[in-house]
Design a protein around this motif. Structure first.
Motif, PDB file in Angstrom:
ATOM      1  N   MET A   1      22.071  72.623  44.890  1.00 54.32           N
ATOM      2  CA  MET A   1      21.505  71.291  44.695  1.00 54.32           C
ATOM      3  C   MET A   1      20.024  71.249  45.103  1.00 54.32           C
ATOM      4  SD  MET A   1      23.889  69.378  43.374  1.00 54.32           S
ATOM      5  CE  MET A   1      24.286  70.878  42.441  1.00 54.32           C
ATOM      6  N   LEU A   2      19.645  72.096  46.062  1.00 54.63           N
ATOM      7  CA  LEU A   2      18.266  72.133  46.532  1.00 54.63           C
ATOM      8  C   LEU A   2      17.370  73.007  45.655  1.00 54.63           C
ATOM      9  CD1 LEU A   2      18.899  72.476  50.387  1.00 54.63           C
ATOM     10  CD2 LEU A   2      18.099  70.437  49.177  1.00 54.63           C
ATOM     11  N   TRP A   3      17.860  74.193  45.296  1.00 53.27           N
ATOM     12  CA  TRP A   3      16.984  75.186  44.660  1.00 53.27           C
ATOM     13  C   TRP A   3      17.515  75.776  43.363  1.00 53.27           C
ATOM     14  CZ3 TRP A   3      18.250  77.070  49.992  1.00 53.27           C
ATOM     15  CH2 TRP A   3      17.473  76.408  50.946  1.00 53.27           C
ATOM     16  N   GLY A   4      18.735  75.434  42.975  1.00 56.23           N
ATOM     17  CA  GLY A   4      19.324  76.056  41.792  1.00 56.23           C
ATOM     18  C   GLY A   4      18.570  75.794  40.511  1.00 56.23           C
ATOM     19  N   HIS A   5      17.876  74.658  40.442  1.00 58.13           N
ATOM     20  CA  HIS A   5      17.140  74.316  39.223  1.00 58.13           C
ATOM     21  C   HIS A   5      15.994  75.282  38.931  1.00 58.13           C
ATOM     22  CE1 HIS A   5      14.772  72.565  42.486  1.00 58.13           C
ATOM     23  NE2 HIS A   5      13.737  72.646  41.673  1.00 58.13           N
ATOM     24  N   LYS A   6      15.571  76.055  39.933  1.00 56.24           N
ATOM     25  CA  LYS A   6      14.448  76.972  39.726  1.00 56.24           C
ATOM     26  C   LYS A   6      14.762  78.048  38.694  1.00 56.24           C
ATOM     27  CE  LYS A   6      12.374  76.514  44.349  1.00 56.24           C
ATOM     28  NZ  LYS A   6      11.912  77.267  45.554  1.00 56.24           N
ATOM     29  N   ASP A   7      16.032  78.370  38.534  1.00 55.19           N
ATOM     30  CA  ASP A   7      16.418  79.357  37.530  1.00 55.19           C
ATOM     31  C   ASP A   7      16.525  78.751  36.141  1.00 55.19           C
ATOM     32  OD1 ASP A   7      16.632  81.752  39.069  1.00 55.19           O
ATOM     33  OD2 ASP A   7      18.482  80.988  39.960  1.00 55.19           O
ATOM     34  N   PHE A   8      16.375  77.432  36.048  1.00 52.38           N
ATOM     35  CA  PHE A   8      16.443  76.736  34.762  1.00 52.38           C
ATOM     36  C   PHE A   8      15.267  75.764  34.666  1.00 52.38           C
ATOM     37  CE2 PHE A   8      20.632  77.969  36.167  1.00 52.38           C
ATOM     38  CZ  PHE A   8      21.191  78.565  35.043  1.00 52.38           C
ATOM     39  N   PRO A   9      14.048  76.287  34.592  1.00 51.07           N
ATOM     40  CA  PRO A   9      12.855  75.433  34.662  1.00 51.07           C
ATOM     41  C   PRO A   9      12.725  74.442  33.520  1.00 51.07           C
ATOM     42  CG  PRO A   9      12.271  77.673  34.023  1.00 51.07           C
ATOM     43  CD  PRO A   9      13.702  77.713  34.441  1.00 51.07           C
ATOM     44  N   SER A  10      13.384  74.688  32.401  1.00 49.99           N
ATOM     45  CA  SER A  10      13.266  73.774  31.262  1.00 49.99           C
ATOM     46  C   SER A  10      14.166  72.549  31.402  1.00 49.99           C
ATOM     47  CB  SER A  10      13.599  74.505  29.957  1.00 49.99           C
ATOM     48  OG  SER A  10      14.936  75.000  29.978  1.00 49.99           O
ATOM     49  N   LEU A  11      15.069  72.566  32.380  1.00 54.73           N
ATOM     50  CA  LEU A  11      15.981  71.439  32.573  1.00 54.73           C
ATOM     51  C   LEU A  11      15.461  70.499  33.649  1.00 54.73           C
ATOM     52  CD1 LEU A  11      19.523  73.118  32.595  1.00 54.73           C
ATOM     53  CD2 LEU A  11      18.503  71.788  30.747  1.00 54.73           C
ATOM     54  N   PRO A  12      15.461  69.198  33.405  1.00 54.20           N
ATOM     55  CA  PRO A  12      15.168  68.250  34.481  1.00 54.20           C
ATOM     56  C   PRO A  12      16.187  68.408  35.607  1.00 54.20           C
ATOM     57  CG  PRO A  12      15.143  67.153  32.337  1.00 54.20           C
ATOM     58  CD  PRO A  12      15.705  68.524  32.117  1.00 54.20           C
ATOM     59  N   ARG A  13      15.768  68.194  36.845  1.00 56.70           N
ATOM     60  CA  ARG A  13      16.655  68.426  37.989  1.00 56.70           C
ATOM     61  C   ARG A  13      17.926  67.587  37.910  1.00 56.70           C
ATOM     62  NH1 ARG A  13      13.557  68.996  43.684  1.00 56.70           N
ATOM     63  NH2 ARG A  13      15.726  69.485  44.229  1.00 56.70           N
ATOM     64  N   LYS A  14      17.796  66.336  37.488  1.00 56.11           N
ATOM     65  CA  LYS A  14      18.977  65.475  37.391  1.00 56.11           C
ATOM     66  C   LYS A  14      19.962  66.019  36.373  1.00 56.11           C
ATOM     67  CE  LYS A  14      20.444  60.688  36.651  1.00 56.11           C
ATOM     68  NZ  LYS A  14      19.995  59.300  36.364  1.00 56.11           N
ATOM     69  N   LEU A  15      19.455  66.449  35.216  1.00 59.01           N
ATOM     70  CA  LEU A  15      20.329  67.002  34.180  1.00 59.01           C
ATOM     71  C   LEU A  15      20.961  68.309  34.653  1.00 59.01           C
ATOM     72  CD1 LEU A  15      21.511  66.982  31.355  1.00 59.01           C
ATOM     73  CD2 LEU A  15      19.404  68.080  30.530  1.00 59.01           C
ATOM     74  N   PHE A  16      20.197  69.115  35.371  1.00 59.37           N
ATOM     75  CA  PHE A  16      20.736  70.367  35.899  1.00 59.37           C
ATOM     76  C   PHE A  16      21.940  70.096  36.796  1.00 59.37           C
ATOM     77  CE2 PHE A  16      20.910  72.987  39.740  1.00 59.37           C
ATOM     78  CZ  PHE A  16      21.275  74.213  39.195  1.00 59.37           C
ATOM     79  N   LYS A  17      21.818  69.133  37.705  1.00 62.02           N
ATOM     80  CA  LYS A  17      22.919  68.818  38.609  1.00 62.02           C
ATOM     81  C   LYS A  17      24.125  68.275  37.841  1.00 62.02           C
ATOM     82  CE  LYS A  17      19.907  67.820  42.552  1.00 62.02           C
ATOM     83  NZ  LYS A  17      19.461  66.794  43.525  1.00 62.02           N
ATOM     84  N   GLN A  18      23.892  67.452  36.831  1.00 61.84           N
ATOM     85  CA  GLN A  18      24.986  66.916  36.036  1.00 61.84           C
ATOM     86  C   GLN A  18      25.725  68.033  35.298  1.00 61.84           C
ATOM     87  OE1 GLN A  18      22.822  64.104  33.626  1.00 61.84           O
ATOM     88  NE2 GLN A  18      23.117  62.410  35.086  1.00 61.84           N
ATOM     89  N   LEU A  19      24.972  68.965  34.739  1.00 65.04           N
ATOM     90  CA  LEU A  19      25.589  70.079  34.028  1.00 65.04           C
ATOM     91  C   LEU A  19      26.367  70.987  34.977  1.00 65.04           C
ATOM     92  CD1 LEU A  19      22.725  71.044  31.533  1.00 65.04           C
ATOM     93  CD2 LEU A  19      24.901  69.925  30.996  1.00 65.04           C
ATOM     94  N   PHE A  20      25.852  71.160  36.185  1.00 64.78           N
ATOM     95  CA  PHE A  20      26.555  71.995  37.162  1.00 64.78           C
ATOM     96  C   PHE A  20      27.917  71.402  37.479  1.00 64.78           C
ATOM     97  CE2 PHE A  20      27.759  72.805  41.582  1.00 64.78           C
ATOM     98  CZ  PHE A  20      27.782  74.192  41.599  1.00 64.78           C
ATOM     99  N   TRP A  21      27.968  70.119  37.792  1.00 65.17           N
ATOM    100  CA  TRP A  21      29.243  69.497  38.145  1.00 65.17           C
ATOM    101  C   TRP A  21      30.168  69.390  36.945  1.00 65.17           C
ATOM    102  CZ3 TRP A  21      30.651  69.758  42.812  1.00 65.17           C
ATOM    103  CH2 TRP A  21      29.722  69.686  43.856  1.00 65.17           C
ATOM    104  N   ALA A  22      29.598  69.240  35.754  1.00 58.23           N
ATOM    105  CA  ALA A  22      30.431  69.251  34.545  1.00 58.23           C
ATOM    106  C   ALA A  22      31.093  70.610  34.369  1.00 58.23           C
ATOM    107  CB  ALA A  22      29.582  68.911  33.322  1.00 58.23           C
ATOM    108  N   LEU A  23      30.354  71.678  34.668  1.00 60.53           N
ATOM    109  CA  LEU A  23      30.924  73.019  34.580  1.00 60.53           C
ATOM    110  C   LEU A  23      32.005  73.230  35.626  1.00 60.53           C
ATOM    111  CD1 LEU A  23      30.967  75.836  33.377  1.00 60.53           C
ATOM    112  CD2 LEU A  23      29.038  76.449  34.859  1.00 60.53           C
ATOM    113  N   VAL A  24      31.795  72.711  36.836  1.00 63.15           N
ATOM    114  CA  VAL A  24      32.830  72.807  37.874  1.00 63.15           C
ATOM    115  C   VAL A  24      34.115  72.132  37.404  1.00 63.15           C
ATOM    116  CG1 VAL A  24      33.494  72.076  40.191  1.00 63.15           C
ATOM    117  CG2 VAL A  24      31.201  72.968  39.788  1.00 63.15           C
ATOM    118  N   LEU A  25      33.994  70.928  36.842  1.00 58.99           N
ATOM    119  CA  LEU A  25      35.166  70.186  36.378  1.00 58.99           C
ATOM    120  C   LEU A  25      35.860  70.916  35.239  1.00 58.99           C
ATOM    121  CD1 LEU A  25      36.959  67.671  36.395  1.00 58.99           C
ATOM    122  CD2 LEU A  25      35.294  66.564  34.873  1.00 58.99           C
TER     123      LEU A  25
END
Length: 243
Positions: free
Chosen positions: A90-114
Motif C-alpha cells: 500500500m505504501l510502495w507497491g505502485h512504484k512498479d506500476f508507474p502508469s497506474l494512479p495510486r488509487k487505481l493500483f490499490k483497487q486492482l490489488f484488492w480486486a485480485l486478492v478477492l
C-alpha cells in the motif's frame, strides 16, 4: 469437506516435523529479510501480484477451508506476516506500476486478492485439495518466476537481496523433500519443485551479479539504500544504466 486429493503415506513422524521446522524457518527468514529490505529501499521485496495471490491463499486455507490440525495454525500465522507485506505494498507497491494512479493500483490489488480467494476456494473444493498442495506449489513456481521478472524490470536490487533468494530456495527444497516423502506418487507436483529449484538458482545468480554491478557486496546484510535507475539523479542514472 471431502478429504484431500490423496491420503498422505505418513503425515506425522519425526522426518515430517524436522523438515517442516526447517522449511518454516527458511521461509520465515526469506519473508523477514524481504520485509526488512523493503523498509530500507522503499520498494516491495516480494512482487505485488504474487503477494495478492499468496495473501488470498493463506486466508482461504487458514480461515475458510477445513485444514489438518497441524497446518491451520501455521497458515494462520502467515496471514499476519502477509499483512505486513500488504502494508508495504500500500505504501510502495505502485512504484512498479508507474502508469497506474495510486488509487487505481490499490483497487486492482484488492480486486485480485478477492478474485484469487474465490478461485482458490473453488479449486480446493473441486479438486478435493484441502491441503492446498497443488495451488500452493504452483504459486511457488509463480513466486520464483516473479522474482526474476521483477529484477529485470527494476534493473536494480532495490527491495531484494541474495539472502532472500537463498532462504527461499532452501525452504522450497525442503518442501519438495517433504512432498516426496509424504506424496511420492504426485509426479506433477514434484516436477514443479524441480522448476522452482531451477528458477531459484537462476535468480540467485542474477541478484548476485546485480549487487556486484552496483558496487556492493552481495553478502552484506545491511547494504545501504538502493535506488532503481528511474529514481536516481541524472549522473547516477547514467552510471546505473552503464552497469
Amino acid at each position: 469437506m471431502a478429504s484431500a486429493v490423496s491420503e498422505p503415506r505418513d503425515f506425522r513422524n519425526l522426518w515430517f516435523w524436522t523438515i517442516v521446522v526447517g522449511l518454516g524457518t527458511f521461509w520465515a527468514l526469506a519473508y523477514g529479510l524481504a520485509i526488512q529490505r523493503a523498509f530500507v529501499d522503499k520498494f516491495v521485496g516480494i512482487p505485488v501480484v504474487v503477494v495478492a495471490i499468496n495473501f488470498a491463499w493463506e486466508f482461504v486455507h487458514s480461515i475458510v477451508i477445513d485444514q489438518e490440525p497441524a497446518q491451520r495454525p501455521a497458515n494462520f500465522a502467515w496471514v499476519f506476516i502477509d499483512m505486513v507485506i500488504v502494508i508495504q505494498i500500500m505504501l510502495w507497491g505502485h512504484k512498479d506500476f508507474p502508469s497506474l494512479p495510486r488509487k487505481l493500483f490499490k483497487q486492482l490489488f484488492w480486486a485480485l486478492v478477492l478474485l484469487a480467494a474465490i478461485e482458490l476456494f473453488l479449486s480446493a473444493r473441486e479438486f478435493r485439495d484441502i491441503l492446498g498442495m497443488y495451488s500452493g506449489c504452483l504459486l511457488n513456481v509463480g513466486i520464483s518466476a516473479a522474482f526474476i521478472v521483477t529484477l529485470i524490470k527494476r534493473r536494480s536490487s532495490a527491495g531484494q537481496s541474495l539472502y532472500v533468494g537463498i532462504c527461499k530456495m532452501m525452504g522450497s527444497l525442503l518442501a519438495g523433500l517433504n512432498t516426496l516423502i509424504i506424496f511420492p506418487g504426485r509426479h506433477l507436483v514434484l516436477s514443479w519443485f524441480v522448476i522452482i529449484f531451477v528458477l531459484d538458482v537462476i535468480y540467485i545468480r542474477m541478484i548476485y551479479r546485480q549487487i556486484r554491478a552496483e558496487g556492493q557486496s552481495p553478502w552484506r546484510l545491511n547494504r545501504p539504500r538502493v535506488f532503481p535507475p528511474a529514481e536516481l539523479p541524472e549522473p547516477g542514472r547514467e552510471r546505473a544504466m552503464a552497469a
